[in-house]
Design a protein around this motif. Structure first.
Motif, short mmCIF file in Angstrom:
data_model
loop_
_atom_site.label_atom_id
_atom_site.label_comp_id
_atom_site.label_asym_id
_atom_site.label_seq_id
_atom_site.Cartn_x
_atom_site.Cartn_y
_atom_site.Cartn_z
N GLY C 38 0.69 -1.13 -0.14
CA GLY C 38 0.13 -0.06 0.01
C GLY C 38 0.92 1.22 0.11
N GLY C 39 2.01 1.13 0.63
CA GLY C 39 2.91 2.44 0.95
C GLY C 39 3.60 2.79 -0.42
N THR C 40 4.17 1.52 -1.26
CA THR C 40 4.52 1.85 -2.24
C THR C 40 3.69 2.33 -3.47
N ALA C 41 2.41 1.99 -2.93
CA ALA C 41 1.40 2.48 -4.12
C ALA C 41 1.13 3.92 -4.01
N ALA C 42 1.08 4.35 -2.65
CA ALA C 42 1.09 5.64 -2.36
C ALA C 42 1.96 6.42 -2.42
N VAL C 43 3.19 6.18 -2.60
CA VAL C 43 4.43 6.78 -3.09
C VAL C 43 4.54 7.09 -4.43
N VAL C 44 4.17 6.18 -5.26
CA VAL C 44 4.00 6.07 -6.81
C VAL C 44 3.01 7.14 -7.20
N LEU C 45 1.93 6.75 -6.68
CA LEU C 45 0.86 7.99 -7.02
C LEU C 45 1.02 9.34 -6.57
N GLY C 46 1.73 9.45 -5.41
CA GLY C 46 2.08 10.86 -4.94
C GLY C 46 3.26 11.66 -5.80
N VAL C 47 3.98 10.57 -6.19
CA VAL C 47 5.12 11.24 -7.23
C VAL C 47 4.61 11.80 -8.39
N LEU C 48 3.44 10.79 -8.94
CA LEU C 48 2.81 11.17 -10.15
C LEU C 48 1.95 12.30 -10.17
N ALA C 49 1.40 12.42 -9.07
CA ALA C 49 0.51 13.46 -8.60
C ALA C 49 1.30 14.87 -8.58
#
Ligand SMILES: Nc1ncnc2c1ncn2[C@@H]1O[C@H](COP(=O)(O)OP(=O)(O)OP(=O)(O)O)[C@@H](O)[C@H]1O
Ligand SMILES: [Mg+2]
Lengths: 283, 246, 311
Positions: C38-49
């Motif tokens: 979940g954390g990885t997904a959040a980081v990836v999405l955060g960077v994209l966002a």
């Protein structure tokens, strides 16, 4: 040891790395080609030991390097001419003037057919393949042909890899593009190199015309940029030295023109000086 | 008219029907009774070649219809199923409209007449017309369980088969719906030959002319219904119909 | 002896036992893994966002979504993403036109026609196709599909949409076949048997009864396969080219959203430069589209058709 940078230098780096491995064995050299810009960036980030370059470092890039405390030395190793290529069956065009190239490649250019480029040629679409914006060859070509580095029309097929450009031009009727001569040489059976009229008549690209100056505006020097800190590792110094020493022999074989003997002596002297500076820095 | 001669069906290594021979007379109702898993469904399915859709099923012996071997090389199983229709234990209307359920079989057979006329006729025969006449486009799955079974009967009649195989058609219905279906079956006898599998002995007694008693895949007794229920020839049949088990 | 009645406290007593301790440890391990994912997904999405937000702070969203010129690295950059979207759409639609018939017919064959042995062989072949790495498909597109295409249409370019489309279609066909077969298998067999008992041919029963009953599952199969096509990167990067134009001919090169991200990222982009922000914007768009398609596909699968109560 990590070497990254110009795709135009890659054929030479590969030849040198192969000879180096044969001579010194085991020494693992990882070759990448992210483009001259990418190579400089990674050198100044301390990720790589050597950057290969098809254009000099810009003031901005130098400042960034200085900011990060990465000192480096630039060693000229060979001479290369940017080569304009067309589809192998395009026999109607043998030579293009610099002015024609400028009209074709200028930003916003609306030249989309051969006829628009030169009346009398067929109205076939000119499909363009060229290096992407991280490429030293792109910067150099635009500076020489258009007059400003990076000023180029944008509706061409960009690629970081000259082999892809070669494949695109070779496989697309009426296409044209530009690339380092060595990549053209490796694909000469599939491509047609065009002569360029720089004002004093049409000249074909060749190591000879690069050496004698007749192709001059489109000829550039290729460099190694070696990080001073990396020179503390003897293997890096040995490889850089070997690169300089082997270039007079390997450059012409790989499709480049060698520099004068005096220039290699000077490169050797620069490397020796940088190595001494690195040793002083560490003690 | 419809007959089995040493008919056997195996599912893999399991024998579901063993050497069954019997004759189903035209325009009669024959009921098939017996304990669960004795082979009633398998026998019915053997008559319209629907066992062969089950992986691993193997049929031997012969089944004849008007003298023709139903399993003969040149016989098209699709044609067999058109002549010998089957109604399953559980109502299986397709998730389509009432009309499309009726129309499916005739369309498959290239029916050229008026489908609405046909629908009215078979739905009337099945006693469902009054319930659905107002909205033939209503989804079939919205009908009650009993109505769904009536629809399935109507759907089968629409193919105009000669024989109806009915596998426990009232097993999951309430008494009122059961009575409706039974009177329907009774009325069908005039035009169709009916083979009906059932667990309901009084139903068999009420409806059928002949009764076949199966046990463990074997045909134990096949007699006129009155005989089988009042004066069976075999001890097993007697035990079964009197509710005594050995 | 009095029979022992099991009371609640007896269960509670067990909470300190070694089995319970193992349970607690396992629970923590699983929790840690889930948190990491979940954390990885959040980081990836955060960077994209963040990248996309920075991008849209500089380039107006209207120009991004409506513009028809994509030249992010030109002197005067233009950020009209339409050519990339058009390329991705064309390749996706073309690929599903290849994959849907191929995949669905395979699914029908496997579920309703194949014998035990031939079925196993065909299923194995489909599975083999599904396990081919996409780089191999890319190689096939470049070195087999394109040369063949050019035998028929000599005018086809070295990098073209048609070869990539065809091969992406082959790549996603197994997805359609497997998910489609699952959808067919979920239809109550009683429908099939009843249809056959009404004297219809197998093909008619499958086409008119079984397939409509499986419509949702089939739609989900097609949608999920299309999501794969949208996100497919290797084949289009290798074989479709990098021409961000609005070409209409499938014989010309096109540049998809994914190919732009991959080809630009190959050139070692600086994480703080404009290149990265353009890549982030395109990647974010790509994510939104594929996520929506996945969500729609899952929603279709979650709602089973009425009437499936019958076995
Ligand atoms: N599809 C099948 N695969 C394997 N065995 C089967 C299959 N269908 C039926 N059988 C077996 O064949 C035997 C006869 O089954 P059948 O369904 O004909 O019994 P039945 O008399 O109709 O039972 P019930 O009264 O419960 O409906 C049983 O032992 C059953 O387990
Ligand atoms: Mg049964």
């Amino acid at each position: 040891m990590v070497v990254d940078g110009s795709n135009s230098v890659l054929p030479l780096s590969e030849a040198v790395a192969a000879a180096f491995a044969e001579r010194h064995g085991g020494g693992r050299v990882a070759l990448r080609s992210s483009g001259t810009g990418g190579g400089f960036r990674r050198l100044c980030d301390g990720e790589t030991d050597i950057a290969t370059a098809s254009r000099p470092m810009s003031a901005r890039e130098r400042a960034r390097c200085r900011e990060r405390g990465v000192r480096h030395v630039a060693l000229p190793v060979a001479r290369d001419g940017v080569t304009v290529v067309a589809h192998s069956r395009n026999a109607l065009v043998a030579c293009l003037g610099l002015g024609e190239l400028r009209r074709l490649w200028a930003p916003g250019s609306e030249v989309s057919t051969w006829r628009a480029l030169r009346p009398g040629l067929p109205a076939q679409a000119v499909r363009l393949y060229a290096p992407g914006s991280d490429s030293g060859t792109f910067d150099f070509f635009t500076r020489v042909v258009v007059g400003r580095a990076k000023a180029s029309r944008a509706d061409y097929d960009p690629s970081a890899d000259h082999e892809t450009i070669a494949r695109g031009v070779a496989g697309t009727p009426w296409a044209m593009g530009y690339m380092g001569y060595a990549h053209y040489a490796a694909n000469r059976h599939a491509l047609r190199a065009l002569q360029v009229d720089t004002g004093a008549g049409c000249v074909a690209p060749s190591p000879k015309s690069f050496a004698d100056g007749s192709y001059s505006p489109l000829v550039r020097e290729l460099h190694l940029y070696v990080a001073e800190d990396a020179l503390r590792r003897p293997a890096v110094g040995r490889f850089a030295g070997f690169f300089v020493d082997a270039s007079p022999r390997l450059a012409p074989e790989a499709g480049y023109a060698a520099l004068s003997a005096a220039q290699y002596v000077r490169s050797r002297a620069l490397l020796a000086e940088a190595t001494r500076a690195a040793e002083r820095g560490s003690s | 008219m419809l007959s089995a001669d040493r008919l056997s069906v195996r599912f893999g290594s399991k024998t579901a029907l063993a050497d069954v021979s019997l004759d189903v007379p035209a325009q009669k109702i024959v009921s098939v009774i017996g304990r669960s898993a004795c082979g009633k469904t398998t026998l019915l399915r053997a008559f319209n070649r629907t066992n062969e859709m089950i992986a691993g099923a193997r049929t031997t012996g012969t089944a004849r219809f008007h003298g023709t071997d139903l399993y003969g090389r040149t016989v098209d199983p699709v044609e067999v199923r058109r002549r010998i229709g089957m109604i399953f234990q559980r109502a299986t209307p397709f998730p389509k409209s009432v009309f499309d359920n009726i129309a499916f079989g005739p369309r498959a057979g290239g029916f050229a007449g008026d489908l609405h006329e046909l629908a009215e006729e078979v739905l009337t025969s099945a006693g469902l017309w009054a319930d659905v006449a107002g909205d033939l486009d209503a989804p079939a799955l919205a009908l009650s369980a009993g109505q769904q079974q009536q629809l399935c009967i109507a759907r089968t009649l629409a193919v105009r088969p000669d024989v109806l195989l009915m596998d426990e058609p009232t097993a999951s219905l309430d008494p009122a719906a059961t009575a409706r279906i039974e009177s329907l079956v009774h009325s069908l006898k005039a035009t169709y030959t009916v083979v009906i599998a059932t667990h309901d002995l009084s139903q068999a007694a009420r409806l059928s002319d002949m009764t076949a008693f199966l046990d463990a895949g074997e045909l134990v007794e096949y007699s006129p219904t009155a005989t089988l229920f009042t004066n069976p020839r075999t001890r097993q049949a007697e035990e079964y119909v009197t509710g005594r088990t050995s | 002896m009095v029979a022992r009645t099991v009371t609640r406290p007896l269960f509670l007593e067990g909470t300190g036992g070694p089995g319970a301790r193992a349970d607690r440890v396992a629970r923590r391990v699983f929790l840690a893994c889930a948190a990491l994912t979940g954390g990885t997904a959040a980081v990836v999405l955060g960077v994209l966002a963040v990248g996309a937000a920075q991008f849209f702070a500089e380039a107006p969203a209207g120009g991004f979504f409506a513009g028809t010129t994509w030249a992010p690295f030109a002197e005067e950059p233009r950020f009209g993403v339409w050519p990339l979207v058009a390329a991705t759409s064309r390749i996706t639609i073309g690929a599903i036109l290849v994959a849907a018939p191929l995949g669905l017919l395979s699914a029908v064959y496997l579920q309703h026609y194949a014998g035990r042995r031939t079925g196993a062989v065909v299923a194995a072949a489909v599975a083999a196709l599904a396990s081919v790495p996409t780089v191999v498909f890319g190689y096939v597109a470049l070195n087999a599909a394109t040369p063949l295409l050019r035998l028929v249409w000599p005018g086809a370019e070295a990098f073209n949409g048609a070869s990539a489309t065809l091969v992406v279609g082959l790549m996603i066909a197994p997805t359609v076949a497997f998910l489609g077969r699952e959808a067919l298998a979920a239809v109550p067999p009683a429908y099939f048997h009843a249809g056959m008992a009404l004297g219809a041919s197998r093909g008619r029963v499958v086409a008119l009864v079984v397939a409509p009953a499986a419509a949702r599952g089939i739609a989900a199969a097609v949608l999920l396969a299309m999501a794969r096509a949208v996100g497919e990167t290797m084949i289009v990067t290798m074989a479709a080219g990098s021409h961000a134009g609005l070409a209409w001919s499938p014989l010309e090169g096109v540049r998809t959203l994914t190919a732009f991200v991959a080809q630009t990222s190959l050139g070692d982009i600086a994480p703080d430069g404009p290149d990265f922000r353009a890549v982030a914007a395109v990647a974010a768009l790509l994510f939104v589209v594929t996520y929506a398609m996945h969500a729609a596909g899952r929603a279709l699968l979650a709602r089973r058709p009425a009437g499936s109560a019958h076995p």
